[in-house]
Design a protein around this motif. Structure first.
Motif, PDB file in Angstrom:
ATOM      1  N   THR A   1      -6.423  -8.245   4.983  1.00 16.07           N
ATOM      2  CA  THR A   1      -7.285  -7.462   5.844  1.00 16.07           C
ATOM      3  C   THR A   1      -8.080  -6.507   4.956  1.00 16.07           C
ATOM      4  OG1 THR A   1      -7.303  -6.022   7.789  1.00 16.07           O
ATOM      5  CG2 THR A   1      -5.486  -5.734   6.254  1.00 16.07           C
ATOM      6  N   PHE A   2      -8.795  -5.552   5.552  1.00 16.26           N
ATOM      7  CA  PHE A   2      -9.621  -4.638   4.758  1.00 16.26           C
ATOM      8  C   PHE A   2      -9.300  -3.189   5.098  1.00 16.26           C
ATOM      9  CE2 PHE A   2     -11.904  -8.630   4.899  1.00 16.26           C
ATOM     10  CZ  PHE A   2     -12.352  -8.787   3.602  1.00 16.26           C
ATOM     11  N   LEU A   3      -9.456  -2.342   4.093  1.00 16.40           N
ATOM     12  CA  LEU A   3      -9.240  -0.907   4.269  1.00 16.40           C
ATOM     13  C   LEU A   3     -10.360  -0.163   3.550  1.00 16.40           C
ATOM     14  CD1 LEU A   3      -7.251   1.275   5.355  1.00 16.40           C
ATOM     15  CD2 LEU A   3      -6.252   1.299   3.051  1.00 16.40           C
ATOM     16  N   ARG A   4     -10.978   0.761   4.268  1.00 16.55           N
ATOM     17  CA  ARG A   4     -12.056   1.533   3.669  1.00 16.55           C
ATOM     18  C   ARG A   4     -11.502   2.870   3.182  1.00 16.55           C
ATOM     19  NH1 ARG A   4     -17.846   3.022   6.511  1.00 16.55           N
ATOM     20  NH2 ARG A   4     -18.577   4.472   4.917  1.00 16.55           N
ATOM     21  N   VAL A   5     -11.685   3.142   1.892  1.00 13.93           N
ATOM     22  CA  VAL A   5     -11.228   4.384   1.281  1.00 13.93           C
ATOM     23  C   VAL A   5     -12.363   4.950   0.429  1.00 13.93           C
ATOM     24  CG1 VAL A   5      -9.518   5.482  -0.217  1.00 13.93           C
ATOM     25  CG2 VAL A   5      -8.853   3.536   1.212  1.00 13.93           C
TER      26      VAL A   5
ATOM     27  N   LEU B   1      -0.004   3.486  21.001  1.00 13.56           N
ATOM     28  CA  LEU B   1      -1.014   2.750  21.755  1.00 13.56           C
ATOM     29  C   LEU B   1      -2.265   3.577  22.017  1.00 13.56           C
ATOM     30  CD1 LEU B   1       1.040   0.702  24.355  1.00 13.56           C
ATOM     31  CD2 LEU B   1      -0.125  -0.117  22.312  1.00 13.56           C
ATOM     32  N   GLU B   2      -2.212   4.869  21.742  1.00 20.69           N
ATOM     33  CA  GLU B   2      -3.407   5.695  21.875  1.00 20.69           C
ATOM     34  C   GLU B   2      -4.373   5.477  20.720  1.00 20.69           C
ATOM     35  OE1 GLU B   2      -3.865   7.327  24.645  1.00 20.69           O
ATOM     36  OE2 GLU B   2      -1.881   6.653  25.296  1.00 20.69           O
ATOM     37  N   SER B   3      -3.912   4.804  19.674  1.00 16.41           N
ATOM     38  CA  SER B   3      -4.745   4.491  18.508  1.00 16.41           C
ATOM     39  C   SER B   3      -5.108   3.009  18.532  1.00 16.41           C
ATOM     40  CB  SER B   3      -4.000   4.820  17.214  1.00 16.41           C
ATOM     41  OG  SER B   3      -3.607   6.181  17.193  1.00 16.41           O
ATOM     42  N   PRO B   4      -6.233   2.633  17.937  1.00 14.46           N
ATOM     43  CA  PRO B   4      -6.639   1.221  17.938  1.00 14.46           C
ATOM     44  C   PRO B   4      -5.736   0.367  17.055  1.00 14.46           C
ATOM     45  CG  PRO B   4      -8.166   2.530  16.633  1.00 14.46           C
ATOM     46  CD  PRO B   4      -7.260   3.497  17.317  1.00 14.46           C
ATOM     47  N   PRO B   5      -5.665  -0.934  17.322  1.00 15.98           N
ATOM     48  CA  PRO B   5      -4.885  -1.843  16.477  1.00 15.98           C
ATOM     49  C   PRO B   5      -5.317  -1.748  15.012  1.00 15.98           C
ATOM     50  CG  PRO B   5      -5.513  -2.952  18.495  1.00 15.98           C
ATOM     51  CD  PRO B   5      -6.242  -1.639  18.490  1.00 15.98           C
TER      52      PRO B   5
ATOM     53  N   PHE C   1       2.855   5.918   9.097  1.00 15.80           N
ATOM     54  CA  PHE C   1       3.753   6.069   7.948  1.00 15.80           C
ATOM     55  C   PHE C   1       4.590   7.322   8.129  1.00 15.80           C
ATOM     56  CE2 PHE C   1       4.505   8.223   3.862  1.00 15.80           C
ATOM     57  CZ  PHE C   1       5.277   7.261   3.219  1.00 15.80           C
ATOM     58  N   LYS C   2       5.848   7.255   7.671  1.00 20.08           N
ATOM     59  CA  LYS C   2       6.715   8.425   7.700  1.00 20.08           C
ATOM     60  C   LYS C   2       7.509   8.474   6.403  1.00 20.08           C
ATOM     61  CE  LYS C   2       9.955  10.963  10.607  1.00 20.08           C
ATOM     62  NZ  LYS C   2      10.650  11.012  11.915  1.00 20.08           N
ATOM     63  N   LYS C   3       7.645   9.673   5.855  1.00 19.87           N
ATOM     64  CA  LYS C   3       8.367   9.830   4.606  1.00 19.87           C
ATOM     65  C   LYS C   3       9.767   9.234   4.708  1.00 19.87           C
ATOM     66  CE  LYS C   3       6.010  14.003   2.962  1.00 19.87           C
ATOM     67  NZ  LYS C   3       6.164  15.425   2.564  1.00 19.87           N
ATOM     68  N   LYS C   4      10.169   8.604   3.626  1.00 21.89           N
ATOM     69  CA  LYS C   4      11.485   7.976   3.461  1.00 21.89           C
ATOM     70  C   LYS C   4      11.660   6.703   4.294  1.00 21.89           C
ATOM     71  CE  LYS C   4      13.874  12.285   2.292  1.00 21.89           C
ATOM     72  NZ  LYS C   4      15.045  13.151   2.570  1.00 21.89           N
TER      73      LYS C   4
ATOM     74  N   LYS D   1      -5.341  13.094   5.826  1.00 17.38           N
ATOM     75  CA  LYS D   1      -5.960  14.055   6.735  1.00 17.38           C
ATOM     76  C   LYS D   1      -6.521  13.384   7.987  1.00 17.38           C
ATOM     77  CE  LYS D   1      -7.196  17.471   3.181  1.00 17.38           C
ATOM     78  NZ  LYS D   1      -8.311  18.226   2.545  1.00 17.38           N
ATOM     79  N   ARG D   2      -7.334  12.377   7.790  1.00 16.24           N
ATOM     80  CA  ARG D   2      -8.014  11.742   8.915  1.00 16.24           C
ATOM     81  C   ARG D   2      -7.304  10.492   9.417  1.00 16.24           C
ATOM     82  NH1 ARG D   2     -13.978  11.032   6.619  1.00 16.24           N
ATOM     83  NH2 ARG D   2     -12.725  10.297   4.848  1.00 16.24           N
ATOM     84  N   GLY D   3      -6.300  10.038   8.674  1.00 14.43           N
ATOM     85  CA  GLY D   3      -5.632   8.805   9.053  1.00 14.43           C
ATOM     86  C   GLY D   3      -6.378   7.583   8.531  1.00 14.43           C
ATOM     87  N   SER D   4      -5.721   6.445   8.523  1.00 16.60           N
ATOM     88  CA  SER D   4      -6.315   5.207   8.011  1.00 16.60           C
ATOM     89  C   SER D   4      -6.155   4.091   9.029  1.00 16.60           C
ATOM     90  CB  SER D   4      -5.649   4.801   6.680  1.00 16.60           C
ATOM     91  OG  SER D   4      -5.806   5.804   5.704  1.00 16.60           O
TER      92      SER D   4
END
Length: 421
Positions: free
Chosen positions: A293-297, A324-328, A333-336, A376-379
């Motif tokens: 897939t693709f990721l913009r950074v 589900l409030e966020s798009p697919p 991510f969570k630490k550990k 900060k803004r999420g990915s």
């Protein structure tokens, strides 16, 4: 039809169990007066595993195989690089690697149109092999090239093929991947005569069933099917006249075909694909062309391959209960926690543990998150690389989309998710 074919198609036999298939009622008990001289055509790991069965038989006290030689594509060398004065190998057929370990002669066919019109396999032209007598039969297992009738007819006992499906289902070059993508639970191996005009359209000599374990990946399944095929092949060679006498034509009304896959076949489309769809692709193309897939950074598009992933048990709570409030494709991510969680268009989830960004080394979850996740803004992973001169476009839900209702009964969320798998 042979009893072996009926039993195999009924699927009542355990995997790798061949005892019931080869009773005196099924095959002739008369052994061949002399071992067979076999010319083996094969290339990849499937072909190499079938070849291994022939090699092992040749070393037994009363072998079916007398002489054995291999036909495969030429080794590819680097044009410039050398190591200790020798050319660096870019690619080599798995069958050639195995043959060298066992001192088996390897021959390479002529490339291009001459293969069909002017090339004679060694040992069939009376030169170059040192055999007391010429090769009797050609055996093909994942060779990768359609063999013309002129070459088939050069072998005194013709040519037979080990195909990893229950023909006539899944003819063609990708029966294993297609079975995984289709969600099959049962498949098998067919030994067929080579047809001079139709790919995988020859008379069926024998078949054996294979039970697909859930989540099995291509490379493991290919080796297991090749092991089944190698055992079945030896039984066919031992009773060649009998199985040919009792062979059957394929039922063309049941024929299905497979096709060559390309790199684009493993691309993820977040707008339409479920976790099941993605996981099937992961299993089908595992180690070949990992799903991507693709990721913009920072205004740069990165192609990201998912090297390892799992589908979580429905009882495992999500990292964010409001996912589900966020798009697919949104990264959670969570630490550990040793995975990144992604949800799909139907609300289902996948856990990815290994990543490979194009041009970079493979990374685990923590390494990938540290280098590519926007804290900060999420990915969010996207299906196609977006224009870097404009903001990433919003997720386009399909027409008529209805937000899924999650019926999973999550367990109480523990204080730490370290032990989740």
């Amino acid at each position: 039809m042979l009893r072996i074919s009926r039993l195999a198609l009924q699927g009542h036999l355990p995997r790798h169990s061949f005892g019931p298939l080869f009773t005196s009622r099924n095959f002739s008990a008369t052994a061949a007066a002399a071992g067979l001289n076999v010319l083996f055509y094969g290339t990849d790991e499937f072909g190499a595993r079938v070849l291994k069965s022939l090699i092992e038989n040749r070393n037994e006290p009363n072998p079916i195989i007398d002489e054995l030689a291999v036909i495969c594509p030429e080794t590819v060398y680097h044009n410039k690089k050398k190591k200790k004065g020798k050319p660096v190998v870019v690619w080599q057929a798995n069958t050639e690697k195995l043959s060298k370990k066992h001192n088996i002669n390897v021959y390479h066919p002529i490339k291009g149109p001459a293969f069909k019109n002017a090339w004679t396999p060694p040992g069939l032209d009376g030169e170059g092999t040192g055999n007391v007598r010429p090769f009797d039969i050609g055996v093909v297992a994942s060779y990768g090239v359609f063999i013309p009738s002129a070459i088939i007819n050069m072998h005194p006992k013709g040519m037979i093929n080990v195909h990893p499906s229950l023909l006539p289902k899944y003819r063609g070059p990708s029966p294993i991947q297609t079975a995984i993508l289709d969600g099959e639970t049962d498949t098998g191996v067919t030994i067929q005569e080579l047809h001079p005009r139709i790919m995988d359209g020859g008379r069926i000599l024998a078949q054996a069933p294979y039970k697909m374990n859930p989540g099995i990946k291509y490379d493991q399944m290919a080796l297991e099917l090749a092991g089944v095929g190698g055992e079945l092949l030896l039984k066919v060679l031992e009773n060649l006249d009998f199985v040919r006498k009792n062979s059957v034509e394929q039922d063309i009304l049941k024929e299905t075909s497979t096709y060559l896959f390309h790199k684009q076949s493993s691309q993820i489309y977040w707008e339409t694909m479920t976790a099941d769809d993605i996981f099937k692709k992961h299993c089908a193309f595992y180690t070949k062309e990992p799903v991507y897939t693709f990721l913009r950074v920072k205004n740069k598009n990165h192609m990201v391959q998912f090297m390892e992933m799992t589908k979580p048990d429905p009882s495992v709570p999500p990292i964010d209960p409001n996912y589900l409030e966020s798009p697919p494709g949104t990264v959670f991510f969570k630490k550990k926690v040793p995975y990144i969680e992604l949800h799909c268009i139907d609300g289902s989830r996948i856990h990815v543990t290994r990543f490979k960004v194009s041009g970079k080394a493979e990374r685990d979850t923590f390494q990938f998150s540290a280098g590519y996740r926007d804290k900060k803004r999420g990915s969010r992973f996207i299906s196609v690389g977006a224009c870097t001169k404009r903001p990433t476009p919003p997720f386009q839900y399909p027409e008529g989309y209805v937000k899924p209702v999650i019926n999973e009964k999550w367990a109480e969320v523990p204080e730490t998710l370290t032990d989740q798998k």
